[in-house]
Design a protein around this motif. Structure first.
Motif, PDB file in Angstrom:
ATOM      1  N   THR A 128       0.652  -1.178  -0.011  1.00  0.00           N
ATOM      2  CA  THR A 128      -0.211  -0.244  -0.063  1.00  0.00           C
ATOM      3  C   THR A 128       0.861   1.025  -0.083  1.00  0.00           C
ATOM      4  N   SER A 129       2.349   1.215   0.645  1.00  0.00           N
ATOM      5  CA  SER A 129       2.483   2.585   1.239  1.00  0.00           C
ATOM      6  C   SER A 129       3.661   2.321  -0.550  1.00  0.00           C
ATOM      7  N   ALA A 130       3.762   1.625  -1.156  1.00  0.00           N
ATOM      8  CA  ALA A 130       4.431   1.759  -2.449  1.00  0.00           C
ATOM      9  C   ALA A 130       3.002   2.695  -3.168  1.00  0.00           C
ATOM     10  N   ILE A 131       2.004   2.786  -3.622  1.00  0.00           N
ATOM     11  CA  ILE A 131       0.817   2.942  -4.397  1.00  0.00           C
ATOM     12  C   ILE A 131       1.223   4.802  -3.919  1.00  0.00           C
ATOM     13  N   SER A 132       1.541   4.799  -2.737  1.00  0.00           N
ATOM     14  CA  SER A 132       0.963   6.126  -1.858  1.00  0.00           C
ATOM     15  C   SER A 132       2.546   6.519  -2.048  1.00  0.00           C
ATOM     16  N   GLU A 133       3.277   6.122  -2.167  1.00  0.00           N
ATOM     17  CA  GLU A 133       4.944   6.746  -3.252  1.00  0.00           C
ATOM     18  C   GLU A 133       4.938   6.862  -3.924  1.00  0.00           C
ATOM     19  N   LYS A 134       4.457   6.316  -5.139  1.00  0.00           N
ATOM     20  CA  LYS A 134       3.924   6.171  -6.638  1.00  0.00           C
ATOM     21  C   LYS A 134       3.182   7.520  -6.710  1.00  0.00           C
ATOM     22  N   TYR A 135       2.280   7.770  -5.997  1.00  0.00           N
ATOM     23  CA  TYR A 135       1.129   9.366  -6.184  1.00  0.00           C
ATOM     24  C   TYR A 135       2.008  10.191  -5.875  1.00  0.00           C
ATOM     25  N   GLY A 136       2.905  10.141  -4.277  1.00  0.00           N
ATOM     26  CA  GLY A 136       3.532  11.565  -3.802  1.00  0.00           C
ATOM     27  C   GLY A 136       2.095  11.551  -2.598  1.00  0.00           C
ATOM     28  N   ILE A 137       1.910  10.838  -2.500  1.00  0.00           N
ATOM     29  CA  ILE A 137       0.712  10.840  -0.937  1.00  0.00           C
ATOM     30  C   ILE A 137       1.222  10.572   0.168  1.00  0.00           C
ATOM     31  N   PRO A 138       1.014  11.800   1.449  1.00  0.00           N
ATOM     32  CA  PRO A 138       2.099  11.061   2.790  1.00  0.00           C
ATOM     33  C   PRO A 138       1.374   9.847   2.932  1.00  0.00           C
ATOM     34  N   TYR A 139       2.027   8.794   3.754  1.00  0.00           N
ATOM     35  CA  TYR A 139       1.696   7.652   4.981  1.00  0.00           C
ATOM     36  C   TYR A 139       2.037   7.458   5.844  1.00  0.00           C
ATOM     37  N   VAL A 140       1.788   7.135   6.649  1.00  0.00           N
ATOM     38  CA  VAL A 140       2.015   7.206   8.147  1.00  0.00           C
ATOM     39  C   VAL A 140       1.663   6.131   9.543  1.00  0.00           C
ATOM     40  N   ASN A 141       2.386   4.947   9.181  1.00  0.00           N
ATOM     41  CA  ASN A 141       2.253   3.832   9.678  1.00  0.00           C
ATOM     42  C   ASN A 141       2.287   3.550  11.261  1.00  0.00           C
ATOM     43  N   GLY A 142       1.546   3.012  12.160  1.00  0.00           N
ATOM     44  CA  GLY A 142       1.848   3.120  13.663  1.00  0.00           C
ATOM     45  C   GLY A 142       1.868   2.311  14.275  1.00  0.00           C
ATOM     46  N   GLU A 143       1.941   0.945  12.697  1.00  0.00           N
ATOM     47  CA  GLU A 143       2.454  -0.293  13.956  1.00  0.00           C
ATOM     48  C   GLU A 143       2.803  -0.976  13.286  1.00  0.00           C
ATOM     49  N   SER A 144       3.797  -1.410  11.905  1.00  0.00           N
ATOM     50  CA  SER A 144       3.897  -2.663  11.474  1.00  0.00           C
ATOM     51  C   SER A 144       5.653  -2.067  11.344  1.00  0.00           C
ATOM     52  N   VAL A 145       5.879  -3.087  12.008  1.00  0.00           N
ATOM     53  CA  VAL A 145       7.124  -3.368  12.324  1.00  0.00           C
ATOM     54  C   VAL A 145       8.488  -4.103  11.699  1.00  0.00           C
ATOM     55  N   ALA A 146       8.468  -4.346  10.384  1.00  0.00           N
ATOM     56  CA  ALA A 146       9.316  -5.227   9.012  1.00  0.00           C
ATOM     57  C   ALA A 146       9.794  -4.587   8.638  1.00  0.00           C
ATOM     58  N   ALA A 147      11.703  -4.817   9.338  1.00  0.00           N
ATOM     59  CA  ALA A 147      12.417  -3.396   9.103  1.00  0.00           C
ATOM     60  C   ALA A 147      13.060  -3.079   7.727  1.00  0.00           C
ATOM     61  N   SER A 148      12.071  -3.801   6.722  1.00  0.00           N
ATOM     62  CA  SER A 148      12.248  -3.828   4.945  1.00  0.00           C
ATOM     63  C   SER A 148      11.709  -2.566   4.271  1.00  0.00           C
ATOM     64  N   LEU A 149      10.717  -2.022   5.433  1.00  0.00           N
ATOM     65  CA  LEU A 149       9.401  -1.387   5.531  1.00  0.00           C
ATOM     66  C   LEU A 149      10.093   0.335   5.434  1.00  0.00           C
ATOM     67  N   THR A 150      11.363   0.974   6.233  1.00  0.00           N
ATOM     68  CA  THR A 150      12.070   2.509   6.113  1.00  0.00           C
ATOM     69  C   THR A 150      13.235   1.672   5.145  1.00  0.00           C
ATOM     70  N   GLU A 151      13.977   1.070   5.010  1.00  0.00           N
ATOM     71  CA  GLU A 151      14.944   0.167   3.764  1.00  0.00           C
ATOM     72  C   GLU A 151      14.875   0.349   2.268  1.00  0.00           C
ATOM     73  N   ARG A 152      13.765   1.370   1.652  1.00  0.00           N
ATOM     74  CA  ARG A 152      13.095   1.574   0.287  1.00  0.00           C
ATOM     75  C   ARG A 152      13.897   2.548  -0.263  1.00  0.00           C
ATOM     76  N   GLY A 153      13.810   3.579   0.424  1.00  0.00           N
ATOM     77  CA  GLY A 153      14.213   4.465   0.723  1.00  0.00           C
ATOM     78  C   GLY A 153      13.398   5.763  -0.464  1.00  0.00           C
ATOM     79  N   PHE A 154      12.318   5.241   0.417  1.00  0.00           N
ATOM     80  CA  PHE A 154      11.018   6.153   0.326  1.00  0.00           C
ATOM     81  C   PHE A 154      11.080   7.882   0.542  1.00  0.00           C
ATOM     82  N   LYS A 155      10.275   8.448   0.388  1.00  0.00           N
ATOM     83  CA  LYS A 155       9.960   9.511   0.842  1.00  0.00           C
ATOM     84  C   LYS A 155       8.830  10.264   1.289  1.00  0.00           C
TER      85      LYS A 155
END
Length: 417
Positions: A128-155
């Motif tokens: 889901t965050s990959a879609i928001s990244e593509k469209y330039g829409i802020p995505y705030v996650n409060g609960e998912s802990v997989a390390a990879s989520l913040t290792e993708r260079g997303f802005k």
């Protein structure tokens, strides 16, 4: 006379436009997409997450000065947007990464949401965050802990919760303290489901433990949403580990609890990586079978009259349950997002993004036991923190570690049923 008449009409029109403009500013609604598993095996977590966000919206849209320094609680609506109200557009990801991705696309392109929140399971947050990244829409996650989520260079992706590495260090220090107190903690098994969440967390725990001289003797992976875990439990029973760490969503966690009882297996110490073992539905269903299990958390209800106690009462009226750690982290993430929108004074994506990057919340502005909220360049909250809780004598967890946050001492061995 004709001039005066025209002038009068122009003045009346000006007043009418001004009044209309004022009304539209006050009536403005800020739409935020919230993607959660409202059906499927993780539906309980999704339904509780929905109740958490609805409680947050009540706090934001209506004045609650009794909630101390919590941002947005004092006023009704977003002051930075002239009192605009917040609305969540909920979408059911059905526990499927593909469905979640389609829902994210729909929320952005059809519902025109200004930001996204969600999606509980790390594997669905990934898509889901990959879609928001593509469209330039802020995505705030409060609960998912997989390390990879913040290792993708997303802005455009921001995560408020502690991550797997933070919790792995908590587990490590906790087990060291337990060993110093006389418990056996050398032989460790980790049992995990095979989606992004379980695989990532197990890998991080294994790595952090290895770096600190502790090896994982057993790594037992299983298919998520399975219907039979007898083989996995028999492996544990055969090898007799000192500590079993469980990384499971709700339906799997319930199945493991029932299977352990059926096969009469109790490890000396059992720890859970939150998720299914924090779900109120598990505590109601098999809480009596997992007495003494340790878990991770960052939330405590607090003493009567405290902001967290009052918020828990509001949530309980909506959901029928106390706030668990997962729902509380979801609520905290939503507060952080709305605070950024308020400070941005705009619903423009780039301005919300800039406000999120500038976030600097203090402990007394949070409902969680974090040291604050401040994002690094990867979008990870560097001030997130946690503690260890234990299920003792009933369906409620109590803080047991570290000592300065504990309400009672850790109880060993694992009691089970």
């Amino acid at each position: 006379m004709r001039f005066k008449h025209v002038l009068g009409l122009l003045c009346a029109a000006s007043i009418s436009v001004a009044l209309t403009g004022t009304a539209s500013a006050q009536d403005k609604v800020v739409k935020i997409g919230a993607i959660y598993p409202l059906s499927g095996n993780a539906a309980s977590a999704g339904v509780h997450g929905k109740a958490a966000i609805e409680t947050a919206i009540d706090i934001i849209n209506n004045a609650h000065p009794e909630l101390g320094n919590l941002p947005l609680a004092k006023n009704g609506g977003l002051a930075g947007l002239g009192g605009a109200k917040v609305e969540a557009i909920f979408a059911d990801n059905q526990g499927s990464p593909a469905v979640g991705q389609n829902q994210a696309l729909r929320l952005i392109t059809e519902e025109k949401v200004v930001a996204l929140s969600g999606a509980y399971q790390s594997g669905i947050t990934l898509t889901t965050s990959a879609i928001s990244e593509k469209y330039g829409i802020p995505y705030v996650n409060g609960e998912s802990v997989a390390a990879s989520l913040t290792e993708r260079g997303f802005k455009w992706f921001f995560r408020v919760t502690p991550v797997a590495s933070d919790f792995a260090k908590i587990y490590l220090d906790f087990l060291k303290d337990m060993k110093a107190a006389g418990a056996k903690t050398d032989n460790i098994a980790i049992v995990h489901e095979n989606t992004e969440y379980g695989t990532s967390v197990a890998s991080v725990i294994t790595s952090v433990f290895k770096e600190n001289g502790l090896s994982i003797a057993q790594d037992i992976a299983y298919s998520a949403n399975t219907t039979d875990v007898q083989s996995q439990v028999l492996q544990l029973k055969d090898k007799k580990p000192d500590v079993v760490i469980m990384v499971s969503y709700t339906s799997d966690a319930i199945l493991y609890a029932k299977t352990m009882q059926a096969l009469d297996y109790k490890p000396p110490m059992m720890m859970a990586d939150n998720a299914g073992f924090s779900d109120p539905s598990l505590l109601k269903t098999v809480g009596k079978l997992v007495q003494g299990i340790f878990n991770r958390s960052s939330f405590a209800i607090g003493p009567p009259g405290s902001p967290t106690f009052l918020i828990n009462e509001m949530y309980k009226k909506k959901s029928g349950d106390d706030l668990d750690d997962t729902a509380a982290r979801q609520m905290q993430g939503f507060f952080v997002l709305c605070d950024a929108i308020d400070r941005a004074g705009s619903t423009e994506p780039d301005k919300i993004q800039a406000a999120l990057k500038a976030t600097d919340l203090k402990p007394d502005q949070l409902i969680m036991g974090y040291k604050g909220v401040k994002f690094d360049d990867k979008g990870q909250n560097v001030l997130a923190a946690g503690l260890v809780i234990q299920l003792q004598d009933g369906e409620n967890y109590v803080p047991v570690w570290p000592k300065d946050k504990a309400k009672t001492a850790p109880a060993l061995p694992y009691k089970g049923w």
